[in-house]
Structure formats: C-alpha cells, structure tokens
Design a protein around this motif. Sequence first.
Motif, short mmCIF file in Angstrom:
data_model
loop_
_atom_site.label_atom_id
_atom_site.label_comp_id
_atom_site.label_asym_id
_atom_site.label_seq_id
_atom_site.Cartn_x
_atom_site.Cartn_y
_atom_site.Cartn_z
N PRO A 134 0.84 -1.21 0.00
CA PRO A 134 0.00 0.00 0.00
C PRO A 134 0.87 1.26 0.00
N SER A 135 0.40 2.26 -0.70
CA SER A 135 1.12 3.53 -0.71
C SER A 135 0.11 4.66 -0.80
N ASP A 136 0.57 5.85 -0.49
CA ASP A 136 -0.33 7.00 -0.60
C ASP A 136 -0.21 7.62 -1.98
N GLN A 137 -1.13 8.47 -2.31
CA GLN A 137 -1.18 9.10 -3.62
C GLN A 137 0.06 9.95 -3.89
N ASP A 138 0.69 10.49 -2.84
CA ASP A 138 1.87 11.33 -3.03
C ASP A 138 3.06 10.53 -3.53
N ASP A 139 2.92 9.22 -3.54
CA ASP A 139 4.00 8.34 -3.96
C ASP A 139 3.95 8.03 -5.45
N LEU A 140 3.27 8.84 -6.22
CA LEU A 140 3.09 8.58 -7.64
C LEU A 140 4.42 8.52 -8.39
N SER A 141 5.37 9.40 -8.05
CA SER A 141 6.65 9.37 -8.76
C SER A 141 7.36 8.03 -8.53
N TRP A 142 7.31 7.51 -7.31
CA TRP A 142 7.93 6.21 -7.02
C TRP A 142 7.22 5.11 -7.79
#
Length: 190
Positions: A134-142
């Motif tokens: 799971p990741s948050d939306q701010d992690d889009l670049s990753w």
Amino acid sequence: MSIRHGLLALLERGPMHGYQLRAAFEASVGGTWALNIGQVYTTLSRLERDDFVRPRPEGEGGQRPYEITESGRAELSRWFSTPLERTDRPRDELAIKLALAMTTPGVDVTAVVQSQRTAGVRALQEYTRLKTRPSDQDDLSWRLVLDSLIFQCEAEIRWLDHCETTILRHRPGPVAPAGAPVEERERNRR
C-alpha cells in the motif's frame, strides 16, 4: 538520467544543501539510484560554474544551501522539453557482455543468458512485490519509477529469450523443440 538536471529539478522546489539534495533525489527515485554525496557536491560546483545555481549563506548547522538561478530554470525547462535520444543513453552492458561472450573461447553463452534471465525474473518478482504494498497518492513518482523497472525487466527477459533461441538456432547439432526445457535444449546442443 542527468544528475545535474535532477539536482536542478530538486532546487526548483526551493533551496537545499547537498545532503538534503541527496536524500530528496533518492526519495524521488524510490531508492533505486543511490547517489554519492561527493557526486552531489561535484555536480553543484559545476552547476555553480555554469551559473545554473548559486550558493546562499551558510545555515546554523554550517551547511551551505544552493538555489536555482534563472539560467538554471531555463536549462531545466530545456531538459524537460527535449526528448531523450537513444544515443544519449548509456551503453547496454548486457548486450556488450553477450556480444563478447559469443566470441570469447570457453564461455558458455547459454549459461550467461540463463544466469541473467534468472536474475531478471528475481528482480521482476521483487518489483512486483513492492508494487503490491500500500502507498499513498503522493508516492506517484515512485510508482512510475517502479513501473519503469518492471517494464525494463520484462523487456530484458523477452530479449534474453530471443537471444537464446537465436543462439541455439545458429549452433551446429540437433536442437530440441522450442518448448523443451533449457536442460534438454542444452543436452541436444552438445
């Protein structure tokens, strides 16, 4: 990727000193590219020489932050708007390794291919596992970096399959059917 352009992009966010730049760079690429702090400061020196960044006064901790200049912004804009050419990318070490293995006496090229394929499958499994976390939306670049790594692994594995088929087709002696296990293909090749 150009480290100089990566640092300029990070400085567009605001002034940072070398250790902050290194941490931000590594976070932006999800830790897939470790950056040496010496490389950061060498690159900052060159960027300053080229008038793309300028140092600011030292902070309380003795660290000197840098900020991007207008020339730096223009260079960054040029970089973002210019597509990468295939000739701008580093040489493909795997392709060079296989080409040399083909002409070096005593090297089992099929074993080199199989070893690389195994490593590629392991990497693909690891990247896929990371993608399920799971990741948050701010992690889009990753996530985009991770997708790129997955696509590169898949392409490398397909290319290695092609190499093995081509090598086996051009070697003298009987060749096992295409769907046969690698061991059988090797046994028939001998």
